[in-house]
Design a protein around this motif. Structure first.
Motif, PDB file in Angstrom:
ATOM      1  N   ASP A  23       0.820  -1.207   0.000  1.00 43.58           N
ATOM      2  CA  ASP A  23       0.000   0.000   0.000  1.00 43.58           C
ATOM      3  C   ASP A  23       0.857   1.262   0.000  1.00 43.58           C
ATOM      4  O   ASP A  23       0.509   2.258  -0.646  1.00 43.58           O
ATOM      5  N   GLU A  26       2.179   1.740  -3.527  1.00 47.80           N
ATOM      6  CA  GLU A  26       1.088   2.245  -4.362  1.00 47.80           C
ATOM      7  C   GLU A  26       0.862   3.733  -4.117  1.00 47.80           C
ATOM      8  O   GLU A  26       0.695   4.519  -5.046  1.00 47.80           O
ATOM      9  N   TYR A  27       0.881   4.145  -2.843  1.00 46.41           N
ATOM     10  CA  TYR A  27       0.707   5.553  -2.495  1.00 46.41           C
ATOM     11  C   TYR A  27       1.833   6.402  -3.088  1.00 46.41           C
ATOM     12  O   TYR A  27       1.578   7.463  -3.672  1.00 46.41           O
ATOM     13  N   VAL A  29       3.744   5.796  -5.679  1.00 43.70           N
ATOM     14  CA  VAL A  29       3.614   5.844  -7.145  1.00 43.70           C
ATOM     15  C   VAL A  29       2.485   6.791  -7.537  1.00 43.70           C
ATOM     16  O   VAL A  29       2.660   7.662  -8.403  1.00 43.70           O
ATOM     17  N   ASN A  30       1.326   6.648  -6.914  1.00 41.37           N
ATOM     18  CA  ASN A  30       0.175   7.502  -7.247  1.00 41.37           C
ATOM     19  C   ASN A  30       0.434   8.967  -6.942  1.00 41.37           C
ATOM     20  O   ASN A  30      -0.069   9.850  -7.631  1.00 41.37           O
ATOM     21  N   ASP A  31       1.216   9.223  -5.893  1.00 46.65           N
ATOM     22  CA  ASP A  31       1.531  10.605  -5.506  1.00 46.65           C
ATOM     23  C   ASP A  31       2.715  11.161  -6.305  1.00 46.65           C
ATOM     24  O   ASP A  31       3.100  12.296  -6.114  1.00 46.65           O
ATOM     25  N   LYS A  32       3.294  10.320  -7.169  1.00 47.91           N
ATOM     26  CA  LYS A  32       4.430  10.707  -8.017  1.00 47.91           C
ATOM     27  C   LYS A  32       5.649  11.139  -7.192  1.00 47.91           C
ATOM     28  O   LYS A  32       6.337  12.090  -7.527  1.00 47.91           O
ATOM     29  N   ASN A  40       7.114  12.497   1.547  1.00 44.93           N
ATOM     30  CA  ASN A  40       6.359  11.247   1.423  1.00 44.93           C
ATOM     31  C   ASN A  40       7.258  10.024   1.549  1.00 44.93           C
ATOM     32  O   ASN A  40       6.807   8.966   1.990  1.00 44.93           O
TER      33      ASN A  40
END
Length: 96
Positions: A23, A26-27, A29-32, A40
């Motif tokens: 998770d 994933e966070y 990657v999604n937050d770039k 982050n």
């Protein structure tokens, strides 16, 4: 095969931690998140092998600006392991 209660508890804890780590990835990657200097990334507990510690090296743990050598403490196989966003904030507060 059959697992003992202790083995099952340890396996559940490992799976829980692995899902949490998935998770987090994933966070990120999604937050770039692209740099280890970004908050982050810095806010996550990170483990590094440090060859300069002792005769064979040791594990160094970092989170935000805190850094320390892993003390090899054994906390046992927890049967009630739960990791939530609040858990992450608590670790950050305790280490920072």
């Amino acid at each position: 095969g059959e697992l003992t209660k202790l083995q099952r508890g340890a396996l559940v804890a490992l799976i829980t931690i692995d899902v949490h780590n998935r998770d987090i990835i994933e966070y990120l990657v999604n937050d770039k998140t692209t740099s280890k200097r970004e908050f982050n990334w810095q806010m996550r507990i990170r483990y590094y092998w440090d060859d300069s510690v002792g005769a064979i090296g040791d594990c160094r743990i970092g989170q935000v600006t805190a850094e320390f050598i892993f003390a090899h403490e054994y906390l046992g196989a927890s049967f009630r392991l739960v990791i939530t966003p609040l858990s992450d904030r608590c670790y950050m507060t305790l280490t920072g």
